[in-house]
Write a protein that holds these residues in place. Structure first.
Motif, PDB file in Angstrom:
ATOM      1  N   LEU A 128      16.572  54.727   2.298  1.00  0.00           N
ATOM      2  CA  LEU A 128      17.303  55.575   3.235  1.00  0.00           C
ATOM      3  C   LEU A 128      16.693  56.974   3.291  1.00  0.00           C
ATOM      4  CD1 LEU A 128      21.001  54.577   2.428  1.00  0.00           C
ATOM      5  CD2 LEU A 128      19.556  53.757   4.289  1.00  0.00           C
ATOM      6  N   ASP A 129      16.271  57.473   2.140  1.00  0.00           N
ATOM      7  CA  ASP A 129      15.669  58.808   2.091  1.00  0.00           C
ATOM      8  C   ASP A 129      14.379  58.843   2.901  1.00  0.00           C
ATOM      9  OD1 ASP A 129      15.922  61.497   0.749  1.00  0.00           O
ATOM     10  OD2 ASP A 129      13.888  60.973   0.151  1.00  0.00           O
ATOM     11  N   ALA A 168      29.233  54.593   7.334  1.00  0.00           N
ATOM     12  CA  ALA A 168      29.152  53.131   7.421  1.00  0.00           C
ATOM     13  C   ALA A 168      29.065  52.498   6.035  1.00  0.00           C
ATOM     14  CB  ALA A 168      27.946  52.739   8.271  1.00  0.00           C
ATOM     15  N   LEU A 169      28.245  53.058   5.151  1.00  0.00           N
ATOM     16  CA  LEU A 169      28.085  52.474   3.817  1.00  0.00           C
ATOM     17  C   LEU A 169      29.300  52.769   2.927  1.00  0.00           C
ATOM     18  CD1 LEU A 169      24.287  53.150   3.458  1.00  0.00           C
ATOM     19  CD2 LEU A 169      25.395  50.916   3.500  1.00  0.00           C
ATOM     20  N   LYS A 170      30.015  53.830   3.199  1.00  0.00           N
ATOM     21  CA  LYS A 170      31.297  54.053   2.526  1.00  0.00           C
ATOM     22  C   LYS A 170      32.276  52.950   2.906  1.00  0.00           C
ATOM     23  CE  LYS A 170      34.922  57.565   1.970  1.00  0.00           C
ATOM     24  NZ  LYS A 170      35.371  58.918   2.410  1.00  0.00           N
ATOM     25  N   PHE A 171      32.206  52.557   4.173  1.00  0.00           N
ATOM     26  CA  PHE A 171      32.993  51.431   4.658  1.00  0.00           C
ATOM     27  C   PHE A 171      32.607  50.153   3.901  1.00  0.00           C
ATOM     28  CE2 PHE A 171      33.749  48.059   7.845  1.00  0.00           C
ATOM     29  CZ  PHE A 171      35.057  48.323   8.195  1.00  0.00           C
ATOM     30  N   ALA A 172      31.294  49.961   3.657  1.00  0.00           N
ATOM     31  CA  ALA A 172      30.824  48.785   2.918  1.00  0.00           C
ATOM     32  C   ALA A 172      31.305  48.801   1.475  1.00  0.00           C
ATOM     33  CB  ALA A 172      29.293  48.727   2.971  1.00  0.00           C
ATOM     34  N   ILE A 195      29.048  46.564  -1.556  1.00  0.00           N
ATOM     35  CA  ILE A 195      28.274  47.267  -2.579  1.00  0.00           C
ATOM     36  C   ILE A 195      29.243  48.088  -3.415  1.00  0.00           C
ATOM     37  CG2 ILE A 195      26.040  47.371  -1.401  1.00  0.00           C
ATOM     38  CD1 ILE A 195      26.822  50.030  -0.201  1.00  0.00           C
ATOM     39  N   SER A 196      28.795  48.518  -4.570  1.00  0.00           N
ATOM     40  CA  SER A 196      29.680  49.259  -5.470  1.00  0.00           C
ATOM     41  C   SER A 196      29.508  50.769  -5.364  1.00  0.00           C
ATOM     42  CB  SER A 196      29.443  48.818  -6.919  1.00  0.00           C
ATOM     43  OG  SER A 196      28.082  49.009  -7.276  1.00  0.00           O
ATOM     44  N   VAL A 197      28.328  51.228  -4.908  1.00  0.00           N
ATOM     45  CA  VAL A 197      28.045  52.657  -4.822  1.00  0.00           C
ATOM     46  C   VAL A 197      27.407  52.955  -3.464  1.00  0.00           C
ATOM     47  CG1 VAL A 197      26.741  54.587  -5.805  1.00  0.00           C
ATOM     48  CG2 VAL A 197      27.717  52.854  -7.314  1.00  0.00           C
ATOM     49  N   ASN A 198      27.822  54.053  -2.859  1.00  0.00           N
ATOM     50  CA  ASN A 198      27.231  54.461  -1.578  1.00  0.00           C
ATOM     51  C   ASN A 198      25.852  55.066  -1.843  1.00  0.00           C
ATOM     52  OD1 ASN A 198      26.554  55.581   0.898  1.00  0.00           O
ATOM     53  ND2 ASN A 198      28.610  56.353   1.302  1.00  0.00           N
ATOM     54  N   PRO A 199      24.770  54.419  -1.383  1.00  0.00           N
ATOM     55  CA  PRO A 199      23.418  54.922  -1.672  1.00  0.00           C
ATOM     56  C   PRO A 199      23.082  56.230  -0.964  1.00  0.00           C
ATOM     57  CG  PRO A 199      23.307  53.071  -0.151  1.00  0.00           C
ATOM     58  CD  PRO A 199      24.728  53.176  -0.594  1.00  0.00           C
ATOM     59  N   VAL A 200      23.836  56.599   0.064  1.00  0.00           N
ATOM     60  CA  VAL A 200      23.563  57.847   0.766  1.00  0.00           C
ATOM     61  C   VAL A 200      23.942  59.050  -0.092  1.00  0.00           C
ATOM     62  CG1 VAL A 200      24.014  59.168   2.895  1.00  0.00           C
ATOM     63  CG2 VAL A 200      23.927  56.682   2.970  1.00  0.00           C
TER      64      VAL A 200
END
Length: 470
Positions: free
Chosen positions: A130-131, A156-160, A166-171
């Motif tokens: 993502l970075d 979106a990934l917080k939604f995931a 997933i367990s942690v938001n990679p952003v």
């Protein structure tokens, strides 16, 4: 099996022709449904390969039919973005977000996020990946666009995370993107305000575009251009000198111009106008309908903010002076007398065709050499055309209005904020006037930097005696 997954696929012949050759086959697999029950899922095809492909497609579609809202790490980012978009649209319908915010996000998703990440799986959306993507977006499209994309991916990934993919938001660990303003906060001086109003009043096109009164109102209220164009006469109290700001004008794809509620609860506010702004409204207030906008278009409807901005840019452009426009009209007339098209002239000079148009509409600075080269294609010499030579000389002279070329509509809001700051109003009061949720934004973006404070030196003189270094 995990919910939404399936086991091994088996295939059998279910129909043959008269020679015993298989013509239809059926594939089957056990699928653990979203209620936890394992069920047989089948699909048919003309041969084994077609039957298995049809079954896999059916299983994938069944996995996406998510009755509980659950996501898995195997779902693609495109699927996640679809879910996020529907959720965002519902929040817009509930009034939590602005429709224009949805348009902005959808544009960023379509142009940047889906092409870069749409086909990877949620579990593959790592922080380094993502970075890298956001860094490329920043390099190609600017920090502001990259910042928007980062916010969308984070949501979106917080939604995931919330739905178990997933367990942690990679952003969360992606570098913060700082979008510095292109120009430092700058407000108009008293002299520039006077020059601006004088220049607009003297410009026939600016008057036709109703810019003098609109600019005066924006300076007096400190409101956005969309908010100005959304004000109805029923919201103006000329006796009290007040105006209600409740809506803004925006253009939405597929809907056209709409008058929508302000983007926040603080956006609905009652503002007191200075006497000179009220006077402008009073002169406009004749036989008007209370449901009509104060600053209407030629048909009495709402004006497009983009068109109003463009009209102001044209009026204040350093190549938009009357002398430069008149020269452009003269050059166009000379070209037409020769029977040449812009395309033909551009081909002879090996110029872009748009350059001829810009010259003829007064939208490009010209000099003697450029005009001489242009009219040479019309079999004319500039030195033999005294009237044209005088026109060119006049058009190339700097005009007083050139000092205003940097002004955009947001500079008017900065001017209002700075004037209130100089008058001793608090940052909170100014933020409320401008409808800024965060005082820090008002201070950093909308208040012009003040000159050094002379009272500071006097205070220090009173606080400390002159040290004796002897």
């Amino acid at each position: 099996m995990a919910i939404g997954s399936w086991g091994s696929i088996s295939t059998k012949v279910i129909e043959t022709d008269k020679n015993g050759k298989p013509v239809k086959q059926q594939s089957q697999a056990k699928f653990r449904d979203h209620d936890g029950v394992v069920r047989n899922v089948t699909a048919v095809g003309r041969n084994k390969s077609a039957a298995e492909q049809n079954l896999v497609k059916k299983l994938q579609d069944r996995a996406k039919t998510n009755r509980s809202g659950e996501l898995t790490a195997m779902h693609k980012i495109n699927h996640l973005l679809d879910l996020w978009d529907r959720r965002f649209k519902a929040q817009v319908d509930d009034g939590k977000f602005s429709p224009t915010a949805l348009e902005t996000c959808r544009r960023a998703v379509k142009n940047h996020i889906r092409p870069a990440l749409g086909e990877i799986r949620i579990g593959e959306a790592t922080t380094p990946r993502l970075d890298t993507v956001l860094s490329k977006i920043k390099a190609s499209s600017g920090a502001s666009t990259a910042k928007t994309c980062r916010a969308i991916l984070s949501g979106a990934l917080k939604f995931a995370v919330r739905y178990g993919a997933i367990s942690v938001n990679p952003v969360r660990d992606v570098d913060t993107i700082e979008a510095q303003p292109k120009n430092q906060p700058r407000s108009l001086t008293t002299e520039e305000v006077a020059l601006l109003r004088r220049s607009l009043a003297a410009d026939e096109r600016a008057v036709q575009a109703d810019l003098p009164d609109l600019v005066t109102f924006m300076l007096g209220a400190g409101v956005r251009i969309g908010e100005s164009l959304a004000v109805l006469w029923s919201q103006v109290d000329l006796e009290a000198g007040t105006v209600e700001i409740t809506h803004t004008i925006a253009r939405l794809k597929g809907e056209g111009l709409i008058r929508k509620r302000a983007k926040s609860k603080a956006g609905a506010r009652l503002l007191h106008l200075p006497a000179w702004a009220t006077a402008v409204l009073r002169t406009r207030h004749a036989a008007v309908h209370l449901d009509n906008p104060v600053f209407a278009d030629t048909l009495g409807g709402y004006r497009d903010p983009s068109n109003a901005r463009r009209a102001l840019r044209t009026a204040l452009s350093p190549v938009g002076s009357t002398a430069r426009r008149d020269l452009g009209l003269t050059l166009r007339a000379l070209r037409r007398q020769t029977g040449l098209t812009r395309k033909q002239v551009a081909a002879r000079l090996e110029w872009p065709q748009t350059r001829i148009k810009l010259i003829e509409t007064g939208r490009i600075k010209v000099d003697h050499e450029l005009v001489a080269a242009l009219i040479a294609t019309y079999s004319l010499r500039l030195t033999k055309e005294p009237d044209l030579l005088t026109q060119v000389h006049t058009a190339t002279q700097p005009a007083e209005s050139d000092k205003l070329a940097w002004i955009r509509t947001h500079a008017l809001r900065k001017t209002t904020a700075t004037a209130l700051d100089q008058a001793g109003h608090t940052a909170r009061q100014i933020a409320d006037q401008l409808d800024q949720a965060k005082v820090s934004i008002t201070q950093d973006i909308y208040m012009g930097r003040q000159a050094a404070n002379p009272a500071a030196a006097r205070a220090l003189e009173d606080a400390f005696e002159d040290p004796d270094l002897a």
